[in-house]
Every structure is written in structure tokens, then in C-alpha cells.
Scaffold this motif. Structure first.
Motif: not given
Length: 221
Positions: A102-106
Motif C-alpha cells: 500500500t505504501l509503495l503504491r502511494s
């Protein structure tokens, strides 16, 4: 030599203090201080590496200089999300993959040209595919992220690591993955995660002695 230091951050300001000492005696040979804006963090990394190389009279190859001077992203928030993902993934947390993803997608939403984030995203998708959700859609996510990275920075060690992970965990192509990990050893000899992954792959190839050596190197690092 031993390199140690501290990083202090206040809003968009960063203070970095680094000390280089002799490993055998503890004698301090170099102290460096940097006070910069957060957007200059990559410049600090480059200056620090170059100063240490100069102090040790080490010769940097053109490739090493290029790796030192590159800027993974121009978006501080994207880089912050990238570091949060890595911290979460490497921490003592049960099932860290969904949160890290989720953090990397952001991060890539804020900077679609952030190659390193695409690389790590591909590796995490491949890991999830192999050990949690073995579906064509999940494998496609890993492949798509890898394709983004290939367009942006196909010569980077991070891309090589992501490619090796995709071949290993996504396609179960152990011989091709082994070739990529062997290249990675030469490019990033101090990357513990690469040695760990290679040891895991060598075990599956029944190259037991080499696998143990690789795992031992990962533990040392």
C-alpha cells in the motif's frame, strides 16, 4: 572501517552527522556534518560517499559514481513513503506485505517515474503471489510493476534484484534467476537481502554448500 552517524529531521529540514573510524583501533579519521533541506537528501548521500572514498583513497569506477550521484525521485513525499514501506517490511511485524505494498503504491502514484519503488513493488507482488495469493492477476501485478521499472532504469542493481525475484518466485525459473543473482552479487556485494534470496534459490537448486555460504554472508551483513 566503521561508519556510524545520526539523522535528525524537523519538518523539511535534515541534519546528518557521520563519523568514520578505524575498525581495529576505534580511531576517528573523518567527521562530517550536513544541514540541508529534505529535498537535498540525495546530494548529502553523494557528498558523504565521495568524501569517504577520498579519505580512504579509493578509486570509484564510472558506474559507482553514477550510482552514487543518481536521484531515485524528486518527490520527497514519495521517498518518505518508500522508506516507510522498507521499514515496515524489515520490521518485526506479522504479515507486513499488504501494508508495504500500500505504501509503495502511494509512492508511485506521487511519482510514476520512481524506478526503485516499482522494483520493490514488483518483488513484493511476486512474494505474495508465491506464498499467499497464487492467481494470474497477482502475477500480472508483479509483471506490470517490473515493466515500469524496466522502462525507467533497466541497468540498476535494484531492477536486477526485482527481475531475479520475479523469475524465482513468479515463474519458478530457477536457472535464469540464478544468473541474475550471480550478477547482483558482483554489483551489490554488501546487500544482505540479495544474499539471502540467492541462498534460498540455491537451496531449491540443491546446491547446498553454496546456499549455506550465501546465507552466512547475509547474516554477516
Amino acid at each position: 572501517y566503521l561508519l556510524e552517524g545520526t539523522v535528525q529531521r524537523a519538518n523539511n529540514h535534515v541534519r546528518v552527522t557521520a563519523q568514520l573510524s578505524r575498525g581495529a583501533t576505534g580511531e576517528r579519521v573523518l567527521t562530517l556534518n550536513f544541514d540541508r533541506g529534505l529535498t537535498d537528501i540525495f546530494a548529502i548521500q553523494a557528498e558523504l560517499a565521495q568524501a569517504i572514498a577520498a579519505e580512504l583513497r579509493a578509486t570509484l569506477s564510472p558506474r559507482e559514481k553514477a550510482l552514487i550521484e543518481r536521484k531515485p525521485t524528486t518527490n520527497p513525499l514519495a521517498y518518505d513513503l518508500f522508506l516507510q514501506s522498507r521499514s515496515w517490511f524489515q520490521g518485526d511485524v506479522r504479515d507486513p506485505y499488504p501494508r508495504s505494498i500500500t505504501l509503495l503504491r502511494s509512492a508511485v502514484e506521487r511519482d510514476p517515474n520512481f524506478a526503485n519503488a516499482w522494483c520493490e513493488l514488483s518483488s513484493l507482488y511476486a512474494f505474495e503471489y508465491r506464498y499467499a495469493e497464487e492467481t494470474p492477476a497477482q502475477l500480472e501485478l508483479a509483471k506490470t510493476a517490473l515493466s515500469h521499472a524496466a522502462k525507467l532504469d533497466p541497468d540498476s542493481p535494484e531492477y536486477l534484484h526485482a527481475l531475479a525475484s520475479y523469475l524465482y518466485r513468479g515463474l519458478l525459473d530457477y536457472p535464469q534467476a540464478s544468473e541474475q543473482y550471480a550478477k547482483l552479487e558482483r554489483l551489490m556485494p554488501n546487500d544482505a537481502s540479495a544474499w539471502h534470496d540467492y541462498g534460498s534459490l540455491l537451496r531449491r537448486l540443491h546446491r547446498t554448500a553454496e546456499s549455506i555460504t550465501s546465507f552466512e554472508r547475509a547474516v554477516e551483513l
